[in-house]
Design an enzyme around this catalytic site. Structure first.
Site, PDB file in Angstrom:
ATOM      1  N   HIS A  49       2.077   2.045  -3.412  1.00  0.00           N
ATOM      2  CA  HIS A  49       1.071   2.633  -4.305  1.00  0.00           C
ATOM      3  C   HIS A  49       1.120   4.166  -4.308  1.00  0.00           C
ATOM      4  O   HIS A  49       0.637   4.797  -5.249  1.00  0.00           O
ATOM      5  CB  HIS A  49      -0.335   2.195  -3.902  1.00  0.00           C
ATOM      6  CG  HIS A  49      -0.782   0.920  -4.551  1.00  0.00           C
ATOM      7  ND1 HIS A  49      -0.680   0.714  -5.919  1.00  0.00           N
ATOM      8  CD2 HIS A  49      -1.364  -0.204  -4.040  1.00  0.00           C
ATOM      9  CE1 HIS A  49      -1.170  -0.491  -6.203  1.00  0.00           C
ATOM     10  NE2 HIS A  49      -1.571  -1.064  -5.093  1.00  0.00           N
ATOM     11  N   GLU A  54       0.831  -1.219   0.000  1.00  0.00           N
ATOM     12  CA  GLU A  54       0.000   0.000   0.000  1.00  0.00           C
ATOM     13  C   GLU A  54       0.859   1.261   0.000  1.00  0.00           C
ATOM     14  O   GLU A  54       0.525   2.235  -0.674  1.00  0.00           O
ATOM     15  CB  GLU A  54      -0.965  -0.004   1.192  1.00  0.00           C
ATOM     16  CG  GLU A  54      -1.935  -1.185   1.230  1.00  0.00           C
ATOM     17  CD  GLU A  54      -2.699  -1.400  -0.071  1.00  0.00           C
ATOM     18  OE1 GLU A  54      -2.982  -0.421  -0.778  1.00  0.00           O
ATOM     19  OE2 GLU A  54      -2.991  -2.565  -0.398  1.00  0.00           O
ATOM     20  N   TYR A  58      -0.768  -9.076 -10.850  1.00  0.00           N
ATOM     21  CA  TYR A  58       0.111  -8.591  -9.773  1.00  0.00           C
ATOM     22  C   TYR A  58       1.465  -9.312  -9.818  1.00  0.00           C
ATOM     23  O   TYR A  58       2.522  -8.685  -9.823  1.00  0.00           O
ATOM     24  CB  TYR A  58      -0.533  -8.859  -8.405  1.00  0.00           C
ATOM     25  CG  TYR A  58      -1.747  -8.027  -8.073  1.00  0.00           C
ATOM     26  CD1 TYR A  58      -2.849  -7.967  -8.920  1.00  0.00           C
ATOM     27  CD2 TYR A  58      -1.811  -7.317  -6.881  1.00  0.00           C
ATOM     28  CE1 TYR A  58      -3.968  -7.227  -8.589  1.00  0.00           C
ATOM     29  CE2 TYR A  58      -2.938  -6.571  -6.549  1.00  0.00           C
ATOM     30  CZ  TYR A  58      -4.011  -6.527  -7.398  1.00  0.00           C
ATOM     31  OH  TYR A  58      -5.108  -5.792  -7.066  1.00  0.00           O
TER      32      TYR A  58
HETATM   33 ZN   LIG Z   1      -2.516  -2.927  -4.917  1.00  0.00          ZN
END
Ligand SMILES: [Zn+2]
EC number: 3.4.11.2
Length: 443
Positions: A300, A297, A372
């Site tokens: 990001h 996170e 991913y």
């Molecule tokens: Zn993500």
């Protein structure tokens, strides 16, 4: 109903104004520059009343245009202060100003609306403004922003924001932005947050709950339920170190502040917002089991938030990079090396019968774990091919040159080409369904 068709239907523009994966979202004919949202939220009744002033520039002469807005009752629309005709159905607020907006003009759209915010439901579940047991949260990736404000809901349609939110006094309100003012009313508190970096609508978030605000040192804070503070302090105890590592590898953190929110409800997955990440109480266990998600996170903020995908086809530029940051953090924090993660995931993907072209996975698979993991493997393959010094220089300049902008896979190819002849490698990993072998350094 066909999007774009209706009594006040805007002609779909030639400017690719809707997203290829989410054609019902996005609008043509203008670019939003700024959203000024003034919201009032009642927690017990889950009622939101809002006034949105959207400042936009017309990129063509506009006799009519539209915004994305969920299931609210719209009480009135004004364009440049003049009352305008509108219809509102199927998530589109279609507006016909009293007189056309001339090409190149900056104009304002003033929308008053109220009702019960309803998340946008669909293939990814309920996305957007959602009630918690005692409060509310917003998690909008990819299509939930219209669940709380009228917007041009495309990731590439970035704008600045001012959000004023009034809520009952016992609740803490955290909005993605810098807190610039706070006022007390009778039984209420009003919080004003300013977001001056260009931000995609899906990355705007509101968190309302009974939170303690915890200082994490330097530029980091957290909003945590009081009873979870001790376990949070342990599980997020390496947050400062994580920020230092990512800044060293990727370049400076792109926003003024990073806020970690932990809700007092379980959440399926953590979610990023601009300068913020939201975790559920189930992501704490006193053993740092989910620390890789904290790294994901945080990453990001560089990949997704500062550099935002121009449209959802490019999703690997968010998720592949954030996943690779998990491996980088693992290596830096005493866990397995990126080589070990890469070998493990490569072996796993090799067993899957399904193949995904990650440069354009299709809307059904945009959040598929393969995007991913293979995205991260692509970066690892690139790193192995060019060596650490070139790879991290490439990564840091990618981040610096596109700071607060929008990006595409082709931009990345062009960027990488400046550092090394890697077109063939990127084509094999990104554009073909077959899984390439992991390269060996120096070959
Ligand atoms: Zn993500």
């Amino acid at each position: 109903m066909t999007p774009g068709v209706g009594p006040l239907g805007a002609t779909p523009g030639a400017d690719h104004s809707t997203d290829p994966y989410l054609p019902a979202h996005g609008n043509g004919g203008y670019r939003v520059l700024h959203y000024d949202l003034d919201l009032d939220y009642r927690v017990t009744t889950n009622r939101l009343a809002g006034k949105a002033v959207v400042t936009a520039r017309a990129v063509q002469s506009l006799s009519r245009f539209s915004l994305d807005l969920g299931t609210f009752r719209v009480q009135g629309v004004r364009v440049d202060g003049r009352s305008a005709k509108f219809t509102h159905r199927a998530g589109k607020l279609r507006i016909k100003p009293e007189r056309p907006v001339a090409y190149g003009t900056t104009f304002t759209i003033d929308v008053r609306y109220a009702g019960t915010p309803v998340p946008v439901s669909g293939r990814w579940g309920d996305i957007g403004w959602d009630e918690l047991t005692d409060g509310a949260l917003v998690a909008s990736q990819p299509n939930g922003a219209p669940s709380w404000f009228p917007c041009d809901d495309r990731p590439g349609a970035k704008a600045t924001f001012l959000v004023t939110l009034t809520a009952p006094a016992p609740y803490t309100v955290v909005v993605t932005g810098d807190l610039v003012a706070q006022r007390r009313g009778s039984g209420t508190r009003t919080w004003v947050y300013e977001r001056n970096e260009p931000t995609a609508p899906y990355l705007m978030s509101v968190q309302i709950g009974r939170y303690d605000l915890v200082d994490l040192g330097a530029n980091q804070r957290a909003a945590v339920p009081h009873r979870l503070r001790a376990v949070f302090a342990h599980d997020f105890g390496r947050q400062g170190q994580m920020m230092t590592v990512l800044e060293r590898l990727l370049g400076p953190y792109p926003f003024r502040e990073y806020v970690v929110v932990v809700t007092d409800d379980d959440l399926d997955d953590p979610i990023e917002a601009q300068g913020m990440a939201v975790f559920g109480r189930n992501h704490l266990d006193g053993r740092r089991t989910h620390e890789r998600l904290a790294a994901h996170e945080l990453a990001h903020q560089w990949f997704g938030n500062s550099l935002t995908v121009a449209d959802w086809r490019q999703i690997w530029l968010n998720e592949g990079f954030a996943t690779y940051a998990e491996w980088l953090w693992s290596a830096e924090s005493g866990g397995p090396s990126a080589d070990v993660h890469a070998a493990r995931w490569h072996a796993h993907l090799a067993t899957l019968p399904r193949r995904v072209v990650i440069a354009d996975p299709g809307v059904d698979r945009m959040f598929d774990p393969t995007v991913y993991k293979r995205g991260a493997l692509t970066l690892h393959a690139l790193r192995t091919k060019v060596g650490d010094a070139t790879f991290f220089a490439l990564l840091r300049s990618w981040v610096a040159e596109h700071r607060h902008g929008t990006v595409t896979t082709d931009d990345f190819r062009e960027h990488a080409r400046r550092f090394a002849p890697v077109d063939g490698l990127l084509t094999a990993w990104l554009d073909r369904p077959e899984l390439p072998a992991l390269p060996v350094f120096g070959l």
